[in-house]
Scaffold this motif. Sequence first.
Motif, PDB file in Angstrom:
ATOM      1  N   GLY A  19     -17.550 -15.649  25.016  1.00 22.07           N
ATOM      2  CA  GLY A  19     -17.930 -14.790  26.122  1.00 22.07           C
ATOM      3  C   GLY A  19     -16.928 -14.883  27.244  1.00 22.07           C
ATOM      4  N   ASP A  20     -17.371 -14.460  28.396  1.00 22.91           N
ATOM      5  CA  ASP A  20     -16.529 -14.525  29.579  1.00 22.91           C
ATOM      6  C   ASP A  20     -17.392 -15.021  30.734  1.00 22.91           C
ATOM      7  OD1 ASP A  20     -18.031 -12.290  30.486  1.00 22.91           O
ATOM      8  OD2 ASP A  20     -16.551 -10.903  29.659  1.00 22.91           O
ATOM      9  N   ARG A  21     -16.865 -14.962  31.922  1.00 23.02           N
ATOM     10  CA  ARG A  21     -17.587 -15.519  33.071  1.00 23.02           C
ATOM     11  C   ARG A  21     -18.862 -14.748  33.389  1.00 23.02           C
ATOM     12  NH1 ARG A  21     -13.763 -15.546  37.651  1.00 23.02           N
ATOM     13  NH2 ARG A  21     -15.442 -16.587  38.729  1.00 23.02           N
ATOM     14  N   SER A  22     -19.071 -13.586  32.753  1.00 28.11           N
ATOM     15  CA  SER A  22     -20.299 -12.821  32.991  1.00 28.11           C
ATOM     16  C   SER A  22     -21.422 -13.222  32.035  1.00 28.11           C
ATOM     17  CB  SER A  22     -20.037 -11.315  32.881  1.00 28.11           C
ATOM     18  OG  SER A  22     -19.704 -10.960  31.548  1.00 28.11           O
ATOM     19  N   GLY A  23     -21.133 -14.040  31.005  1.00 28.29           N
ATOM     20  CA  GLY A  23     -22.166 -14.496  30.081  1.00 28.29           C
ATOM     21  C   GLY A  23     -21.558 -15.085  28.833  1.00 28.29           C
ATOM     22  N   ILE A  24     -22.267 -16.043  28.229  1.00 35.90           N
ATOM     23  CA  ILE A  24     -21.812 -16.670  26.988  1.00 35.90           C
ATOM     24  C   ILE A  24     -22.908 -16.538  25.935  1.00 35.90           C
ATOM     25  CG2 ILE A  24     -20.157 -18.229  28.067  1.00 35.90           C
ATOM     26  CD1 ILE A  24     -22.254 -20.487  27.826  1.00 35.90           C
ATOM     27  N   SER A  25     -22.470 -16.464  24.660  1.00 39.27           N
ATOM     28  CA  SER A  25     -23.413 -16.279  23.554  1.00 39.27           C
ATOM     29  C   SER A  25     -22.984 -17.106  22.352  1.00 39.27           C
ATOM     30  CB  SER A  25     -23.464 -14.813  23.121  1.00 39.27           C
ATOM     31  OG  SER A  25     -23.955 -14.001  24.133  1.00 39.27           O
ATOM     32  N   ARG A  26     -23.982 -17.393  21.538  1.00 32.44           N
ATOM     33  CA  ARG A  26     -23.731 -18.030  20.252  1.00 32.44           C
ATOM     34  C   ARG A  26     -24.805 -17.565  19.286  1.00 32.44           C
ATOM     35  NH1 ARG A  26     -23.839 -24.286  18.138  1.00 32.44           N
ATOM     36  NH2 ARG A  26     -23.229 -23.733  16.019  1.00 32.44           N
ATOM     37  N   THR A  27     -24.390 -17.237  18.066  1.00 30.84           N
ATOM     38  CA  THR A  27     -25.324 -16.912  16.989  1.00 30.84           C
ATOM     39  C   THR A  27     -25.293 -18.054  15.991  1.00 30.84           C
ATOM     40  OG1 THR A  27     -24.981 -14.539  17.262  1.00 30.84           O
ATOM     41  CG2 THR A  27     -25.892 -15.276  15.154  1.00 30.84           C
ATOM     42  N   VAL A  28     -26.475 -18.546  15.633  1.00 36.36           N
ATOM     43  CA  VAL A  28     -26.581 -19.574  14.603  1.00 36.36           C
ATOM     44  C   VAL A  28     -27.373 -19.000  13.437  1.00 36.36           C
ATOM     45  CG1 VAL A  28     -26.456 -21.468  16.257  1.00 36.36           C
ATOM     46  CG2 VAL A  28     -28.689 -20.620  15.565  1.00 36.36           C
ATOM     47  N   GLU A  29     -27.089 -19.506  12.251  1.00 39.42           N
ATOM     48  CA  GLU A  29     -27.833 -19.090  11.070  1.00 39.42           C
ATOM     49  C   GLU A  29     -28.578 -20.294  10.521  1.00 39.42           C
ATOM     50  OE1 GLU A  29     -27.364 -16.711   6.852  1.00 39.42           O
ATOM     51  OE2 GLU A  29     -25.704 -16.730   8.276  1.00 39.42           O
ATOM     52  N   ALA A  30     -29.890 -20.164  10.474  1.00 36.66           N
ATOM     53  CA  ALA A  30     -30.753 -21.240   9.986  1.00 36.66           C
ATOM     54  C   ALA A  30     -30.865 -21.150   8.464  1.00 36.66           C
ATOM     55  CB  ALA A  30     -32.134 -21.131  10.619  1.00 36.66           C
ATOM     56  N   PRO A  31     -31.247 -22.237   7.813  1.00 37.44           N
ATOM     57  CA  PRO A  31     -31.403 -22.213   6.364  1.00 37.44           C
ATOM     58  C   PRO A  31     -32.477 -21.214   5.890  1.00 37.44           C
ATOM     59  CG  PRO A  31     -31.391 -24.481   7.172  1.00 37.44           C
ATOM     60  CD  PRO A  31     -31.434 -23.584   8.360  1.00 37.44           C
ATOM     61  N   ASP A  32     -33.481 -20.985   6.729  1.00 40.09           N
ATOM     62  CA  ASP A  32     -34.546 -20.033   6.391  1.00 40.09           C
ATOM     63  C   ASP A  32     -35.201 -19.564   7.692  1.00 40.09           C
ATOM     64  OD1 ASP A  32     -36.781 -21.951   7.058  1.00 40.09           O
ATOM     65  OD2 ASP A  32     -35.937 -23.016   5.335  1.00 40.09           O
ATOM     66  N   PHE A  33     -36.055 -18.567   7.576  1.00 38.45           N
ATOM     67  CA  PHE A  33     -36.675 -17.961   8.752  1.00 38.45           C
ATOM     68  C   PHE A  33     -37.475 -18.970   9.569  1.00 38.45           C
ATOM     69  CE2 PHE A  33     -40.311 -15.771  10.742  1.00 38.45           C
ATOM     70  CZ  PHE A  33     -39.617 -14.948  11.623  1.00 38.45           C
ATOM     71  N   LEU A  34     -38.316 -19.757   8.905  1.00 37.46           N
ATOM     72  CA  LEU A  34     -39.159 -20.697   9.656  1.00 37.46           C
ATOM     73  C   LEU A  34     -38.348 -21.751  10.386  1.00 37.46           C
ATOM     74  CD1 LEU A  34     -42.228 -21.127   7.273  1.00 37.46           C
ATOM     75  CD2 LEU A  34     -42.061 -19.816   9.399  1.00 37.46           C
ATOM     76  N   THR A  35     -37.244 -22.165   9.803  1.00 42.04           N
ATOM     77  CA  THR A  35     -36.371 -23.110  10.513  1.00 42.04           C
ATOM     78  C   THR A  35     -35.769 -22.446  11.750  1.00 42.04           C
ATOM     79  OG1 THR A  35     -35.886 -24.292   8.460  1.00 42.04           O
ATOM     80  CG2 THR A  35     -34.362 -24.625  10.303  1.00 42.04           C
ATOM     81  N   GLY A  36     -35.403 -21.186  11.629  1.00 41.83           N
ATOM     82  CA  GLY A  36     -34.909 -20.448  12.794  1.00 41.83           C
ATOM     83  C   GLY A  36     -35.929 -20.414  13.915  1.00 41.83           C
ATOM     84  N   ILE A  37     -37.189 -20.227  13.550  1.00 38.89           N
ATOM     85  CA  ILE A  37     -38.259 -20.204  14.547  1.00 38.89           C
ATOM     86  C   ILE A  37     -38.432 -21.588  15.173  1.00 38.89           C
ATOM     87  CG2 ILE A  37     -40.738 -19.852  14.893  1.00 38.89           C
ATOM     88  CD1 ILE A  37     -39.021 -17.269  14.578  1.00 38.89           C
ATOM     89  N   ARG A  38     -38.285 -22.643  14.378  1.00 42.24           N
ATOM     90  CA  ARG A  38     -38.368 -23.999  14.933  1.00 42.24           C
ATOM     91  C   ARG A  38     -37.224 -24.261  15.918  1.00 42.24           C
ATOM     92  NH1 ARG A  38     -40.815 -24.915   9.889  1.00 42.24           N
ATOM     93  NH2 ARG A  38     -38.894 -25.327   8.748  1.00 42.24           N
ATOM     94  N   VAL A  39     -36.037 -23.743  15.611  1.00 43.11           N
ATOM     95  CA  VAL A  39     -34.916 -23.856  16.544  1.00 43.11           C
ATOM     96  C   VAL A  39     -35.291 -23.178  17.864  1.00 43.11           C
ATOM     97  CG1 VAL A  39     -32.541 -23.128  17.026  1.00 43.11           C
ATOM     98  CG2 VAL A  39     -33.124 -24.031  14.770  1.00 43.11           C
ATOM     99  N   VAL A  40     -35.817 -21.958  17.767  1.00 46.82           N
ATOM    100  CA  VAL A  40     -36.203 -21.223  18.975  1.00 46.82           C
ATOM    101  C   VAL A  40     -37.272 -21.981  19.746  1.00 46.82           C
ATOM    102  CG1 VAL A  40     -37.326 -19.112  19.809  1.00 46.82           C
ATOM    103  CG2 VAL A  40     -35.518 -18.974  18.085  1.00 46.82           C
ATOM    104  N   ASP A  41     -38.233 -22.546  19.055  1.00 47.29           N
ATOM    105  CA  ASP A  41     -39.309 -23.293  19.715  1.00 47.29           C
ATOM    106  C   ASP A  41     -38.745 -24.498  20.474  1.00 47.29           C
ATOM    107  OD1 ASP A  41     -42.099 -23.706  20.282  1.00 47.29           O
ATOM    108  OD2 ASP A  41     -42.103 -25.313  18.782  1.00 47.29           O
TER     109      ASP A  41
END
Length: 96
Positions: A19-41
Amino acid sequence: MLGDDEFRAALDGLPGWSGDRSGISRTVEAPDFLTGIRVVDDVAAAAEAADHHPDIDIRWRKVTFTLVTHSEGGVTRKDTDLAGVISDIAERHGAR
């Protein structure tokens, strides 16, 4: 808001974040959907404790986090600190 040099140094220490000084981002890929939700939690709990909340976009196993301190007009230390926490959480869950 971080200055140019401070921003570049902070971003260099945050693999996977862009990103730049206006915002930063990262996309991660979880092994499965429920793990992704646990990351978010876990990120939600950490964000609440820090009183600093990312934008979160969930797309099946891919989760994108975006950080900016709107009240400061760009990226601050609060954003880069939380980015590091998010990276640690993702890694702990096996999300890359």
